[in-house]
Design a protein around this motif. Structure first.
Motif, PDB file in Angstrom:
ATOM      1  N   SER A 207       0.706  -1.046   0.074  1.00 59.33           N
ATOM      2  CA  SER A 207      -0.030  -0.189  -0.078  1.00 59.33           C
ATOM      3  C   SER A 207       0.969   1.297   0.180  1.00 59.33           C
ATOM      4  N   GLY A 208       2.126   0.981   0.152  1.00 55.22           N
ATOM      5  CA  GLY A 208       2.994   2.061  -0.146  1.00 55.22           C
ATOM      6  C   GLY A 208       3.394   2.896   1.302  1.00 55.22           C
ATOM      7  N   ILE A 209       3.390   2.093   2.314  1.00 54.35           N
ATOM      8  CA  ILE A 209       3.584   2.481   3.603  1.00 54.35           C
ATOM      9  C   ILE A 209       4.773   1.482   4.337  1.00 54.35           C
ATOM     10  N   ASP A 210       5.739   2.109   4.555  1.00 51.62           N
ATOM     11  CA  ASP A 210       6.878   1.190   5.018  1.00 51.62           C
ATOM     12  C   ASP A 210       6.970   1.110   6.489  1.00 51.62           C
ATOM     13  N   VAL A 211       6.467   0.095   7.090  1.00 50.58           N
ATOM     14  CA  VAL A 211       6.521   0.073   8.721  1.00 50.58           C
ATOM     15  C   VAL A 211       7.329  -1.164   8.859  1.00 50.58           C
ATOM     16  N   PRO A 212       8.455  -1.077   9.833  1.00 51.35           N
ATOM     17  CA  PRO A 212       9.367  -2.132   9.990  1.00 51.35           C
ATOM     18  C   PRO A 212       8.653  -3.196  10.683  1.00 51.35           C
TER      19      PRO A 212
END
Length: 269
Positions: free
Chosen positions: A63-68
């Motif tokens: 979705s384009g969200i970079d969460v570790p």
């Protein structure tokens, strides 16, 4: 907010705050990037127990969200941690998917349907009559009843799906036993997240889209709270509740600048 205490830690809900199904909410990617660049600790929380943090990271990334991966905290992880503290090395009959079974294995629990210490109910897209019947009979024989969260339903591209709370109600009706729910609105979910980050409630903000889960659990855990209007609760509905968030914003896009500027506090809203 007129509270001028520093903000050292952020907790944020996922669905309705960062994404709608597979679509990123405008400003969500920038919000997470701002949190990463600020150096502040943060966790993305979800009552969804289906997926592992690795799965959720991959879904958010699409979705384009970079969460570790390390920054994702699920009701499945909170449930496993709670049981490991309550009864280390115990056993459980688990109704759920990989997110829950993996978390239970990781804390050293044995999965069994032979005289388990607990019946643990999580979310799944394939609830089976056989598994529910087995859970009912084990609870009748003395197994303690735990559920990952009380959400009665969940969204899907095709429409509403029954979720953990609905199936828990079915089992409770059959057994006369109520489960202990771990996920929101139980403030235990918030406290477990704070403990994971070694954070303090007085310097933490919770961002959510639901007054009856995110905001109440944050409030009861002693956190400042921000309601975003991109999910379940509208601005008009806020007035129906006997408690209020610390601040109401249109979306997380309105918090990006505040996160980026460590010296600012949000204006009263």
């Amino acid at each position: 907010m007129t509270d001028h205490r520093p903000v050292e830690t952020w907790l944020t809900d996922m669905d309705g705050v960062l994404v709608h199904e597979e679509d990123a909410i405008p400003g969500a990617a920038e919000f997470i990037t701002a949190l990463e660049q600020s150096g502040r600790s943060f966790l993305v929380l979800t009552n969804n127990s289906i997926f592992t943090p690795r799965d959720l990271r991959a879904r958010l990334l699409m979705s384009g969200i970079d969460v570790p991966e390390r920054a994702i905290w699920t009701s499945a992880l909170a449930t496993a941690q709670f049981l490991a503290e309550q009864r280390p090395g115990g056993s459980a009959y688990v109704v759920g998917e990989a997110g829950l079974t993996t978390a239970m294995h990781d804390v050293g629990y044995v999965m069994t349907d032979r005289d388990p210490d607990y019946v643990v109910l999580g979310e799944t897209r394939t609830y089976s009559f056989e598994a529910i019947t087995r859970a009912i009979r084990l609870i009748e024989k003395g197994a303690r009843f735990i559920a990952t969260n009380p959400d009665p339903s969940g969204p899907s591209p095709a429409g509403t799906l029954p979720a953990t709370g609905s199936v828990a109600a079915l089992i409770s009706t059959a057994t006369g036993r109520q489960p202990y729910y771990i996920g929101k609105p139980n403030p235990l979910m918030m406290r477990s997240a704070l403990n994971r980050l070694d954070a303090h409630s007085e310097t933490t903000i919770m961002v959510g889209d639901r007054m009856d889960t995110d905001i109440i659990s944050g409030l009861e855990a002693g956190l400042r709270t921000v309601l975003v209007l991109t999910g379940s609760t509208s601005r008009e509905q806020v007035e129906h509740f006997p408690y209020r968030p610390s601040r109401i914003v249109d979306s997380v896009a309105d918090l990006v600048q505040f996160v980026a500027d460590e010296d600012r506090q949000p204006e009263q809203g």
